[in-house]
Enzyme design. Structure first.
Site, short mmCIF file in Angstrom:
data_model
loop_
_atom_site.label_atom_id
_atom_site.label_comp_id
_atom_site.label_asym_id
_atom_site.label_seq_id
_atom_site.Cartn_x
_atom_site.Cartn_y
_atom_site.Cartn_z
N GLY A 92 -21.96 18.42 11.10
CA GLY A 92 -20.78 19.27 10.97
C GLY A 92 -21.01 20.74 11.24
O GLY A 92 -20.32 21.60 10.69
N ASN B 149 -20.32 22.19 14.07
CA ASN B 149 -19.09 22.64 14.75
C ASN B 149 -17.95 22.81 13.75
O ASN B 149 -17.16 23.75 13.86
CB ASN B 149 -18.70 21.67 15.86
CG ASN B 149 -19.46 21.94 17.13
OD1 ASN B 149 -19.26 22.96 17.78
ND2 ASN B 149 -20.37 21.03 17.49
N ARG C 294 -16.93 7.96 17.00
CA ARG C 294 -16.22 6.68 17.12
C ARG C 294 -15.29 6.77 18.31
O ARG C 294 -14.70 7.82 18.56
CB ARG C 294 -15.36 6.39 15.87
CG ARG C 294 -16.11 6.32 14.58
CD ARG C 294 -17.01 5.13 14.46
NE ARG C 294 -16.35 3.87 14.76
CZ ARG C 294 -17.02 2.73 14.99
NH1 ARG C 294 -18.33 2.72 14.97
NH2 ARG C 294 -16.37 1.61 15.24
N ILE C 295 -15.14 5.64 19.01
CA ILE C 295 -14.16 5.60 20.09
C ILE C 295 -12.81 5.28 19.48
O ILE C 295 -12.71 4.44 18.58
CB ILE C 295 -14.60 4.58 21.15
CG1 ILE C 295 -15.84 5.11 21.86
CG2 ILE C 295 -13.48 4.31 22.15
CD1 ILE C 295 -16.51 4.12 22.78
N ASN D 37 -11.62 17.69 21.73
CA ASN D 37 -12.97 17.17 21.49
C ASN D 37 -13.98 18.14 22.06
O ASN D 37 -13.69 18.84 23.03
CB ASN D 37 -13.13 15.81 22.18
CG ASN D 37 -14.52 15.22 21.97
OD1 ASN D 37 -15.04 15.23 20.84
ND2 ASN D 37 -15.13 14.70 23.02
N HIS E 5 -17.86 18.21 23.69
CA HIS E 5 -18.88 17.31 24.24
C HIS E 5 -20.02 18.17 24.79
O HIS E 5 -19.79 19.16 25.47
CB HIS E 5 -18.26 16.45 25.34
CG HIS E 5 -19.23 15.46 25.90
ND1 HIS E 5 -19.61 14.32 25.21
CD2 HIS E 5 -19.95 15.47 27.05
CE1 HIS E 5 -20.50 13.65 25.93
NE2 HIS E 5 -20.72 14.33 27.04
N ASP F 257 -14.80 10.63 26.73
CA ASP F 257 -15.18 11.99 27.12
C ASP F 257 -14.44 12.44 28.38
O ASP F 257 -15.03 13.00 29.32
CB ASP F 257 -16.70 12.08 27.32
CG ASP F 257 -17.45 11.84 26.03
OD1 ASP F 257 -16.94 12.24 24.96
OD2 ASP F 257 -18.52 11.21 26.07
C1 GAR Z 1 -22.31 18.13 18.94
O1 GAR Z 1 -23.35 18.46 19.82
C2 GAR Z 1 -21.14 17.57 19.71
O2 GAR Z 1 -20.95 18.19 20.95
C3 GAR Z 1 -21.54 16.14 19.88
O3 GAR Z 1 -22.10 15.78 18.64
C4 GAR Z 1 -22.70 16.94 18.06
C5 GAR Z 1 -22.17 17.10 16.65
O4 GAR Z 1 -22.84 18.11 15.97
N1 GAR Z 1 -20.43 15.30 20.23
C6 GAR Z 1 -20.48 14.30 21.10
O5 GAR Z 1 -21.50 13.95 21.65
C7 GAR Z 1 -19.15 13.59 21.35
N2 GAR Z 1 -19.18 12.86 22.56
P1 GAR Z 1 -22.23 18.74 14.65
O6 GAR Z 1 -21.93 17.56 13.72
O7 GAR Z 1 -23.34 19.59 14.10
O8 GAR Z 1 -21.00 19.52 15.01
#
Ligand code: GAR
Length: 215
Positions: A12, A14, A91-92, A107, A109, A145
């Protein structure tokens, strides 16, 4: 002020960037609910610390995708969210759910979409020998994505760089562009035309993050 729900599965960071930005007086969005499919997600603690309501909706407790997504939808409608931010939600989601939230679900990515969709993006970027990679905030389409791109940041891959170092440098850019994208959407400045986003009065110089060197 627009009400946002954030969906997470893990650490978490982000989410934290969104929490920190939403705490600013001039920020046009506030987080009304954080949902995790994973009861052990560290992001849940971050939300609780910030006084934001949390909910665990564990996919393992539901017989199929549709029932799970309906439960998500119910929680989202109950909290009054007008926008969803997926922040490391692994999750998709089914097409019915995605279409219901079309152009209202963002989202992030860790690649420059449309390159390197899916998992292990950093390893695959290094393996492919690309010189630049980065991260993307986009509206969510039913395909994985995929969807209209709102903001991106470019990160150069340094010679001999490993996936962990690259992931860390990209993550710090994610923390910049996700709040930027949310702000633009919440201000009503983002319009989707076909598969493209146009941004009203965009200050592209400050909007585009280009980081050609390791920090
Ligand atoms: C982040 O790097 C995000 O871009 C990626 O998961 C990580 C979550 O980090 N998401 C994906 O790959 C989705 N396709 P966080 O929990 O520290 O924010």
């Amino acid at each position: 002020m627009i009400d946002v729900a954030v969906l997470i599965s893990g650490s978490g960071t982000n989410l934290q960037a969104l929490i920190d930005n939403c705490a600013r007086d001039d920020f046009p969005a506030r987080i009304v609910l954080v949902i995790s499919n994973n009861p052990d997600a560290k992001g849940l603690e971050r939300a609780e610390k910030a006084g934001i309501p949390t909910k665990v909706i564990n996919h393992r407790d539901y017989p199929d995708q549709e029932t799970y997504d309906d439960q998500l939808d119910e929680a989202l409608n109950e909290c009054g969210a007008k926008l969803i931010c997926l922040a490391g939600f692994m999750r998709i989601l089914d097409a019915r759910f995605v279409n219901r939230w079309r152009n209202r679900m963002l989202n992030i990515h860790p690649s420059l979409l449309p390159s390197f969709k899916g998992l292990h993006t950093h390893e695959r970027a290094i393996e492919a020998g690309v010189r630049f990679t980065g991260c993307t905030v986009h509206f969510v389409n039913p395909e994985l994505d995929d969807g209209p791109i709102i903001t991106q940041a470019v990160v150069a891959i340094n010679p001999d760089e490993g996936a962990d170092s690259l992931a860390e440098r990209i993550l710090s850019q994610e923390h910049i562009i996700y709040p930027q994208a949310l702000k633009l959407v919440a201000e009503g400045r983002v319009r989707v035309v076909g598969n493209k986003v146009t941004i009203r009065d965009a200050d592209y110089e400050n909007l585009m993050c280009v980081n050609p060197k390791a920090e």
